[in-house]
Design a protein around this motif. Structure first.
Motif, short mmCIF file in Angstrom:
data_model
loop_
_atom_site.label_atom_id
_atom_site.label_comp_id
_atom_site.label_asym_id
_atom_site.label_seq_id
_atom_site.Cartn_x
_atom_site.Cartn_y
_atom_site.Cartn_z
N GLY A 98 3.62 5.26 3.05
CA GLY A 98 4.29 4.35 2.12
C GLY A 98 4.62 3.06 2.84
O GLY A 98 5.69 2.94 3.44
N GLY A 99 3.69 2.09 2.79
CA GLY A 99 3.89 0.84 3.52
C GLY A 99 4.13 -0.33 2.62
O GLY A 99 3.77 -1.47 2.95
N ASN A 100 4.77 -0.09 1.46
CA ASN A 100 4.83 -1.13 0.44
C ASN A 100 6.03 -2.06 0.56
O ASN A 100 6.08 -3.09 -0.11
N GLY A 101 7.03 -1.74 1.37
CA GLY A 101 8.11 -2.69 1.61
C GLY A 101 7.58 -3.86 2.44
O GLY A 101 6.74 -3.67 3.34
N GLY A 114 -0.70 -14.70 1.87
CA GLY A 114 -1.55 -13.99 0.91
C GLY A 114 -1.31 -12.50 0.89
O GLY A 114 -1.86 -11.80 0.05
N TYR A 115 -0.47 -12.00 1.85
CA TYR A 115 -0.20 -10.56 1.92
C TYR A 115 1.30 -10.27 2.06
O TYR A 115 1.70 -9.14 2.26
N GLU A 116 2.12 -11.28 1.93
CA GLU A 116 3.53 -11.14 2.30
C GLU A 116 4.37 -10.41 1.26
O GLU A 116 5.38 -9.81 1.60
N THR A 117 4.00 -10.46 0.00
CA THR A 117 4.77 -9.78 -1.04
C THR A 117 3.92 -8.71 -1.70
O THR A 117 2.68 -8.71 -1.59
N ASN A 118 4.59 -7.80 -2.39
CA ASN A 118 3.86 -6.75 -3.08
C ASN A 118 2.89 -7.33 -4.10
O ASN A 118 1.76 -6.86 -4.25
N ALA A 119 3.32 -8.38 -4.82
CA ALA A 119 2.43 -9.01 -5.80
C ALA A 119 1.17 -9.55 -5.13
O ALA A 119 0.06 -9.47 -5.70
N ASP A 120 1.32 -10.08 -3.90
CA ASP A 120 0.14 -10.54 -3.16
C ASP A 120 -0.77 -9.38 -2.83
O ASP A 120 -2.00 -9.45 -3.00
N ARG A 121 -0.18 -8.31 -2.35
CA ARG A 121 -0.97 -7.19 -1.84
C ARG A 121 -1.70 -6.44 -2.95
O ARG A 121 -2.77 -5.87 -2.72
N VAL A 122 -1.11 -6.42 -4.13
CA VAL A 122 -1.78 -5.76 -5.26
C VAL A 122 -3.16 -6.36 -5.49
O VAL A 122 -4.12 -5.65 -5.85
N LYS A 149 4.43 -5.22 7.37
CA LYS A 149 4.10 -5.96 8.58
C LYS A 149 4.05 -5.03 9.79
O LYS A 149 3.16 -5.15 10.65
N ARG A 150 4.99 -4.09 9.86
CA ARG A 150 4.99 -3.14 10.98
C ARG A 150 3.77 -2.23 10.91
O ARG A 150 3.19 -1.85 11.93
N LEU A 151 3.38 -1.85 9.69
CA LEU A 151 2.19 -1.01 9.51
C LEU A 151 0.94 -1.73 10.01
O LEU A 151 0.13 -1.17 10.75
N PRO A 192 0.82 -1.21 0.00
CA PRO A 192 0.00 0.00 0.00
C PRO A 192 0.86 1.26 0.00
O PRO A 192 1.83 1.35 0.75
N THR A 193 0.51 2.19 -0.83
CA THR A 193 1.05 3.55 -0.77
C THR A 193 -0.05 4.47 -1.26
O THR A 193 -0.50 4.35 -2.40
N ASN A 194 -0.51 5.35 -0.38
CA ASN A 194 -1.70 6.11 -0.73
C ASN A 194 -1.83 7.31 0.20
O ASN A 194 -1.02 7.50 1.12
N THR A 195 -2.86 8.10 -0.07
CA THR A 195 -3.23 9.23 0.77
C THR A 195 -4.45 8.84 1.57
O THR A 195 -5.44 8.37 1.00
#
Length: 442
Positions: free
Chosen positions: A286-289, A309-317, A294-296, A271-274
């Motif tokens: 900017g929580g995309n790393g 299911g959420y561990e990589t950027n490809a998952d989170r997209v 995980k810290r976010l 995630p990276t957003n307003t």
């Protein structure tokens, strides 16, 4: 429960106390030469692109002579809000460190004077409509015979070659032509314009880089025995914008993907957003790393969204909408200071969206010396006043740039510069009577 919000400036102070800051040994000896000291720049541009290029060069030590039309001067002097003297504060910033010389370029005698200045210059900057300088007898071919080392820096909408080269190109048009405007907006809506002349400023920045490269290359070409060590720097506004377009062209070429506008997000990075906060304010997160994410999620109490299911950027997209909604549900319950404080404690990049007032009053920005306070006019006669200007980047540690004076009054340096060409006081007065030149009247 969340702990009480701490103002961000306290967070900054605590971070410095706990972790320290990077420090540099800075030499401020005024006897040290600036990087561009000894370089003479002739600015024939107006408004933004050309003048911004010359402002950068002047900030780092070049002598900049700005040619302005008598009576009216650079149109930027009257753009937007006007100060006590009827001049734009914007011009005081963009015209810093320059010498204002009023010469009528539409007259043969005026062009002759400017040509003499060009033959003494290291860099010429212009952003007129293509062909104008050639029509005036001030094009590259008119100057290189007597000044082969000149770095002739040109800015136009479409550049000096190609089927569109003769067309006028304002920044707004060039931003659209470059593809930037297509991406800047929300899906299904008309493209959005930033409330800035971004194309002009980026073109000016590229032109300054080109001028410096030209100066550096001039030395190499001269050593190699080149007959014309100077060269033309050709900057197109739309190409300066294209330089900012990251991977859109190779993505299209290899995958057939045309990147689309994405509102407040960035395509393919989650995630990276307003996100909204209390009081109508917003924060950027900017929580995309992977580890940052995980810290976010731990900070906002949604560790259920950080497992498989959420561990990589490809998952989170794949879950972008769900994740943004979860983050927004959390941020909307808190003040922006509180959100930024908690995320900073968790080492998650986050920050508020500053307006101009926030910037001018910001502790960190001021600690870095990025806001300069200068005086317009003279305090001695009671007509002067202070004005805050942005410093320029990059920051050089040993030989930093500086604002020596604000944008000058119209024609303030006409007599000084024309005298340096060998003109007598009587000749200058005669040219003034003819309307060919003009100087500031005290």
């Amino acid at each position: 429960m969340f702990k009480t919000a701490i103002p961000v400036h306290r967070c900054v102070r605590r971070h410095v106390a706990e972790h320290g800051v990077r420090s540099f040994t800075t030499t401020t000896d005024s006897k040290l030469p600036k990087p561009l000291e000894g370089v003479k720049v002739l600015e024939l541009g107006q408004l933004i692109a050309g003048p911004f290029c010359a402002s950068i060069l002047g900030y780092y030590g070049a002598e900049v002579i700005k040619i302005e039309p008598p009576q009216t001067g650079d149109p930027l002097r009257k753009w937007r809000h006007l100060d006590l003297d009827g001049q734009s504060p914007w011009f005081r910033s963009l015209g810093r460190n320059k010498k204002s010389v009023c010469v009528d370029l539409k007259s043969e005698q005026g062009r002759s004077l400017v040509k003499k200045l060009a033959l003494q210059s290291d860099v010429l900057v212009e952003n007129f409509k293509p062909g104008t300088m050639e029509k005036w007898g001030l094009g590259p071919d008119d100057l290189y015979g007597d000044n082969p080392g000149l770095v002739y820096t040109r800015i136009s909408g479409y550049g000096g070659t190609g089927p569109r080269s003769s067309l006028p190109g304002f920044a707004s048009v060039s931003e659209g032509y470059s593809g930037f405007r297509f991406l800047n907006g929300f899906p299904g809506e008309a493209p959005v314009r930033p409330n800035l002349s971004l194309g002009d400023s980026l073109a000016g920045l590229h032109a300054a880089l080109g001028a410096i490269l030209g100066l550096y290359g001039r030395n190499k070409l001269a050593k190699a025995g080149a007959d014309r060590p100077g060269q033309v720097v050709d900057v197109a506004i739309h190409e300066a914008m294209l330089n900012m377009m990251e991977g859109v062209i190779p993505e299209y070429d290899r995958l057939g993907v045309i990147r689309q506008p994405s509102g407040t997000t960035v395509t393919g990075i989650v995630p990276t957003n307003t996100y909204p906060c209390k009081g109508g304010k917003y924060v950027i997160i900017g929580g995309n790393g992977d580890s940052i994410y995980k810290r976010l999620m731990k900070t906002i109490g949604r560790e259920d969204l950080s497992g498989p299911g959420y561990e990589t950027n490809a998952d989170r997209v794949k879950h972008q909408e769900k994740l943004d909604r979860a983050i927004a549900d959390w941020t909307s319950q808190h003040d922006p200071d509180h959100v930024v404080q908690l995320l900073s404690d968790a080492h998650v990049p986050a920050g508020m969206i500053n307006d101009t007032k926030d910037i001018v009053e910001d502790e960190h920005i001021n600690a870095r010396g990025w806001i300069e306070t200068m005086t317009v006019g003279s305090r001695e006669d009671g007509r002067g006043w202070d004005i805050k200007l942005p410093a320029m980047s990059p920051r050089l540690v040993t030989t930093p740039g500086e604002t020596k004076w604000v944008g000058p009054d119209l024609g303030q340096h006409t007599t000084e510069v024309l005298t340096s060409l060998g003109l007598s006081a009587e000749k200058i007065q005669e040219l003034e009577r003819q309307g060919i030149v003009a100087s500031l009247k005290q």
